[in-house]
Write a protein that holds these residues in place. Sequence first.
Motif, PDB file in Angstrom:
ATOM      1  N   VAL A 171       0.820  -1.376   0.070  1.00  0.00           N
ATOM      2  CA  VAL A 171      -0.107  -0.056  -0.007  1.00  0.00           C
ATOM      3  C   VAL A 171       0.892   1.278  -0.099  1.00  0.00           C
ATOM      4  CG1 VAL A 171      -1.991   1.337   1.521  1.00  0.00           C
ATOM      5  CG2 VAL A 171      -2.049  -1.172   1.177  1.00  0.00           C
TER       6      VAL A 171
ATOM      7  N   SER B 127       2.462   2.035  -3.540  1.00  0.00           N
ATOM      8  CA  SER B 127       1.525   2.145  -4.353  1.00  0.00           C
ATOM      9  C   SER B 127       1.131   3.510  -4.179  1.00  0.00           C
ATOM     10  CB  SER B 127       0.156   1.313  -4.198  1.00  0.00           C
ATOM     11  OG  SER B 127       0.502  -0.145  -4.414  1.00  0.00           O
ATOM     12  N   ASN B 128       1.030   4.081  -3.035  1.00  0.00           N
ATOM     13  CA  ASN B 128       0.759   5.355  -2.662  1.00  0.00           C
ATOM     14  C   ASN B 128       1.979   6.356  -3.124  1.00  0.00           C
ATOM     15  OD1 ASN B 128      -1.764   4.821  -1.703  1.00  0.00           O
ATOM     16  ND2 ASN B 128      -1.311   4.664   0.407  1.00  0.00           N
ATOM     17  N   GLU B 129       3.304   5.894  -3.258  1.00  0.00           N
ATOM     18  CA  GLU B 129       4.321   6.818  -3.395  1.00  0.00           C
ATOM     19  C   GLU B 129       4.608   6.830  -4.970  1.00  0.00           C
ATOM     20  OE1 GLU B 129       5.733   8.955  -1.437  1.00  0.00           O
ATOM     21  OE2 GLU B 129       3.925   8.352   0.222  1.00  0.00           O
TER      22      GLU B 129
ATOM     23  N   SER C   1       7.098   4.895   8.483  1.00  0.00           N
ATOM     24  CA  SER C   1       5.873   4.131   8.612  1.00  0.00           C
ATOM     25  C   SER C   1       5.399   3.612   9.734  1.00  0.00           C
ATOM     26  CB  SER C   1       5.374   3.547   7.197  1.00  0.00           C
ATOM     27  OG  SER C   1       5.499   4.459   6.169  1.00  0.00           O
TER      28      SER C   1
END
Length: 265
Positions: free
Chosen positions: A152, A155-157, A198
């Motif tokens: 996740v 994917s967001n970065e 994170s």
Amino acid sequence: MKYRELIFLVVVPLAAVALLLVDVLVWSPSWYGDTERNLRNFLVPSVITLFGVLAYLVLERREDKRRERELQETNQRLLESEARLQELAITDPLTGVFNRRQFYDNLQAEFRRARRYSRPLSLLLVDIDHFKQINDEYGHIKGDQVLAAVAVILSNEIRGIDVLARFGGEEFVVMLPETSAEAADVVGEKLRRTIESSELPDGIETGLNISVGVASLTETMESEEELVQAADAAMYEAKQKGRNRVSRQPTTRLDPVRDHHLRGA
């Protein structure tokens, strides 16, 4: 023939004829000389038959619409099932990102395009540091949660045109079209810092880090596999230098055979 069709196509006309015969033979002995009664005897069964046929047509139309709706619903379910099967064929079931096979399909197409038009193309090979320790200490369920969380975050970065896939085990790969080696270094470092800062799934207190290998297309590369091997060599170099870092492809070719104990640690 369906039961309803039998009623409207056979029973109704027969009933109309029966009414005519009863009227002629029982109630109207002087049938041949009575024009008005003759006309009535003709119209009554005709009207009954006509209404029977019309009623059948109306019901049959309704049945056609019902069958059409059922067919549409069936087709929709088939399309959804086909889409689901297609999704399962190209994605990793644990993380939801592309699987290795689909990644290679995308890489092959992009590699050819980049070579043909002399465009930049880079890869990032990402390995979760000390993942085996996470599995050993917290169990495989928590380990799976870490893999899904990393997917996740990655994917967001990345950009919409970039391609993320699970390469195998605790490794992910990111294809960066239209990206030079210098720009890929920047992306790799951004991913490393994001992972480092994170939050992990509940119950995991160990810090999470990644080692990133960066490789870019060169004029001497003849296949996409060479690009993958270059990224793999760079990632192995990052492991050797202490992990939690980004390394670019070496200038000399390294043996593709790796120390799997070191890479899985």
